[in-house]
Scaffold this active site. Sequence first.
Site, PDB file in Angstrom:
ATOM      1  N   HIS A 138      23.633 -46.963  17.226  1.00 16.91           N
ATOM      2  CA  HIS A 138      22.516 -47.072  16.289  1.00 16.91           C
ATOM      3  C   HIS A 138      22.823 -48.015  15.136  1.00 16.91           C
ATOM      4  CE1 HIS A 138      24.769 -43.569  14.516  1.00 16.91           C
ATOM      5  NE2 HIS A 138      24.434 -44.117  13.368  1.00 16.91           N
ATOM      6  N   GLU A 144      17.185 -37.466   8.094  1.00 15.41           N
ATOM      7  CA  GLU A 144      17.214 -38.628   8.978  1.00 15.41           C
ATOM      8  C   GLU A 144      16.257 -38.505  10.140  1.00 15.41           C
ATOM      9  OE1 GLU A 144      21.476 -37.913  10.526  1.00 15.41           O
ATOM     10  OE2 GLU A 144      20.275 -38.422  12.275  1.00 15.41           O
ATOM     11  N   GLN A 167      18.577 -45.377  13.060  1.00 18.51           N
ATOM     12  CA  GLN A 167      18.768 -44.134  12.313  1.00 18.51           C
ATOM     13  C   GLN A 167      18.244 -44.373  10.900  1.00 18.51           C
ATOM     14  OE1 GLN A 167      22.854 -43.081  11.232  1.00 18.51           O
ATOM     15  NE2 GLN A 167      22.412 -40.904  11.571  1.00 18.51           N
ATOM     16  N   HIS A 196      24.720 -49.187   7.763  1.00 19.34           N
ATOM     17  CA  HIS A 196      25.895 -49.208   8.641  1.00 19.34           C
ATOM     18  C   HIS A 196      25.486 -49.512  10.073  1.00 19.34           C
ATOM     19  CE1 HIS A 196      24.569 -44.920   9.024  1.00 19.34           C
ATOM     20  NE2 HIS A 196      25.001 -45.027  10.268  1.00 19.34           N
ATOM     21  N   GLU A 235      30.560 -47.113  12.062  1.00 15.39           N
ATOM     22  CA  GLU A 235      30.652 -45.736  12.557  1.00 15.39           C
ATOM     23  C   GLU A 235      31.011 -45.785  14.038  1.00 15.39           C
ATOM     24  OE1 GLU A 235      26.954 -43.641  11.889  1.00 15.39           O
ATOM     25  OE2 GLU A 235      27.481 -41.995  13.235  1.00 15.39           O
TER      26      GLU A 235
HETATM   27  N1  CMX Z   1      28.415 -51.131   3.461  1.00  9.91           N
HETATM   28  C1  CMX Z   1      29.240 -52.076   2.938  1.00  9.91           C
HETATM   29  N2  CMX Z   1      30.009 -51.858   1.821  1.00  9.91           N
HETATM   30  C2  CMX Z   1      29.914 -50.637   1.263  1.00  9.91           C
HETATM   31  C3  CMX Z   1      29.102 -49.609   1.780  1.00  9.91           C
HETATM   32  C4  CMX Z   1      28.312 -49.902   2.924  1.00  9.91           C
HETATM   33  N3  CMX Z   1      27.504 -48.996   3.456  1.00  9.91           N
HETATM   34  N4  CMX Z   1      29.238 -48.508   1.014  1.00  9.91           N
HETATM   35  C5  CMX Z   1      30.112 -48.829   0.048  1.00  9.91           C
HETATM   36  N5  CMX Z   1      30.523 -50.102   0.198  1.00  9.91           N
HETATM   37  C6  CMX Z   1      31.429 -50.854  -0.677  1.00  9.91           C
HETATM   38  C7  CMX Z   1      30.903 -50.861  -2.100  1.00  9.91           C
HETATM   39  O1  CMX Z   1      29.990 -51.923  -2.318  1.00  9.91           O
HETATM   40  C8  CMX Z   1      32.155 -50.984  -2.920  1.00  9.91           C
HETATM   41  O2  CMX Z   1      32.554 -52.336  -2.973  1.00  9.91           O
HETATM   42  P1  CMX Z   1      32.991 -53.022  -4.359  1.00  9.91           P
HETATM   43  O3  CMX Z   1      34.227 -52.238  -4.772  1.00  9.91           O
HETATM   44  O4  CMX Z   1      33.271 -54.429  -3.984  1.00  9.91           O
HETATM   45  O5  CMX Z   1      31.848 -52.837  -5.291  1.00  9.91           O
HETATM   46  C9  CMX Z   1      33.190 -50.230  -2.094  1.00  9.91           C
HETATM   47  O6  CMX Z   1      32.683 -50.176  -0.750  1.00  9.91           O
HETATM   48  C10 CMX Z   1      33.379 -48.807  -2.602  1.00  9.91           C
HETATM   49  O7  CMX Z   1      32.086 -48.214  -2.674  1.00  9.91           O
HETATM   50  P2  CMX Z   1      31.644 -47.068  -3.663  1.00  9.91           P
HETATM   51  O8  CMX Z   1      30.218 -47.301  -4.025  1.00  9.91           O
HETATM   52  O9  CMX Z   1      32.656 -46.904  -4.764  1.00  9.91           O
HETATM   53  O10 CMX Z   1      31.630 -45.808  -2.732  1.00  9.91           O
HETATM   54  P3  CMX Z   1      32.807 -44.887  -2.223  1.00  9.91           P
HETATM   55  O11 CMX Z   1      34.125 -45.598  -2.179  1.00  9.91           O
HETATM   56  O12 CMX Z   1      32.730 -43.602  -2.934  1.00  9.91           O
HETATM   57  O13 CMX Z   1      32.280 -44.651  -0.724  1.00  9.91           O
HETATM   58  C11 CMX Z   1      32.479 -45.018   1.581  1.00  9.91           C
HETATM   59  C12 CMX Z   1      32.262 -45.676   0.223  1.00  9.91           C
HETATM   60  C13 CMX Z   1      32.326 -46.069   2.657  1.00  9.91           C
HETATM   61  C14 CMX Z   1      33.888 -44.407   1.623  1.00  9.91           C
HETATM   62  C15 CMX Z   1      31.394 -43.897   1.752  1.00  9.91           C
HETATM   63  O14 CMX Z   1      30.115 -44.496   1.703  1.00  9.91           O
HETATM   64  C16 CMX Z   1      31.538 -43.099   3.012  1.00  9.91           C
HETATM   65  O15 CMX Z   1      32.326 -42.167   3.091  1.00  9.91           O
HETATM   66  N6  CMX Z   1      30.747 -43.435   4.063  1.00  9.91           N
HETATM   67  C17 CMX Z   1      30.797 -42.710   5.324  1.00  9.91           C
HETATM   68  C18 CMX Z   1      29.771 -41.597   5.409  1.00  9.91           C
HETATM   69  C19 CMX Z   1      28.359 -42.100   5.383  1.00  9.91           C
HETATM   70  O16 CMX Z   1      28.070 -43.262   5.118  1.00  9.91           O
HETATM   71  N7  CMX Z   1      27.417 -41.151   5.679  1.00  9.91           N
HETATM   72  C20 CMX Z   1      25.981 -41.457   5.727  1.00  9.91           C
HETATM   73  C21 CMX Z   1      25.527 -41.791   7.132  1.00  9.91           C
HETATM   74  C22 CMX Z   1      25.579 -40.570   8.049  1.00  9.91           C
HETATM   75  C23 CMX Z   1      25.336 -40.905   9.518  1.00  9.91           C
HETATM   76  O17 CMX Z   1      25.401 -42.056   9.922  1.00  9.91           O
HETATM   77  O18 CMX Z   1      25.093 -39.954  10.277  1.00  9.91           O
HETATM   78 CO    CO Z   2      24.960 -43.301  11.536  1.00  4.15          CO
END
Ligand code: CMX
Ligand code: CO
Length: 153
Positions: free
Chosen positions: A7, A43, A60, A84, A134
């Site tokens: 997705h 979602e 998604q 993502h 993912e």
């Molecule tokens: N795509 C690209 N870059 C991303 C991002 C994304 N989706 N999310 C965060 N970032 C980047 C930010 O821009 C930031 O970069 P800079 O430092 O250059 O500004 C950096 O990563 C850190 O981001 P943050 O805002 O401080 O956020 P966190 O570190 O707290 O979290 C992450 C980032 C990836 C660890 C967190 O989003 C995560 O755990 N994601 C996985 C879970 C998820 O996304 N769940 C929702 C979807 C569920 C599903 O698909 O079922």
């Molecule tokens: Co997903």
Amino acid sequence: MLSRIDHIGIACFDLDATVAFYHDTYGFEVFHSEVNEEQGVLEAMLRINGTDDGGASYLQLLQPIRDDSPVGKWMAKNGEGVHHIAFGTADVDADAEAVRAKGVRVLYDTPRRGSMDSRITFLHPKDCHGVLTELVTAAPTPGGEEPRSPESH
Ligand code: CMX
Ligand code: CO
């Protein structure tokens, strides 16, 4: 083996309005919807096509249910848009370990529950050229490989 696009995750402010857009513009239907408390999202999965390995590909659509959730935090900075991508695999544990061994940060020690009882993990976007990635293994269905059915929910 990562064998297909499972997705594309798309962040939106208003799930109903976004579902209506995809329906009215392209004719896509909601295949499944749920709240995933752990991930902090409401979602809807729109099934786009089946694939050769018996899986499927979805959009998604994600509306955050908390401002401090990953999607909520991301939207505060970026607004709506592609959040993502997700690759499908028959063995998320093995593929996550293989990627980890190459030095990419895998966010979960053990895959967690995703949409439709799939098992999911994420790779850090900073290790993937800016793309939150993912990995997902669909829930098994009796007598089948990967396909998921909305009737199971
Ligand atoms: N795509 C690209 N870059 C991303 C991002 C994304 N989706 N999310 C965060 N970032 C980047 C930010 O821009 C930031 O970069 P800079 O430092 O250059 O500004 C950096 O990563 C850190 O981001 P943050 O805002 O401080 O956020 P966190 O570190 O707290 O979290 C992450 C980032 C990836 C660890 C967190 O989003 C995560 O755990 N994601 C996985 C879970 C998820 O996304 N769940 C929702 C979807 C569920 C599903 O698909 O079922
Ligand atoms: Co997903």
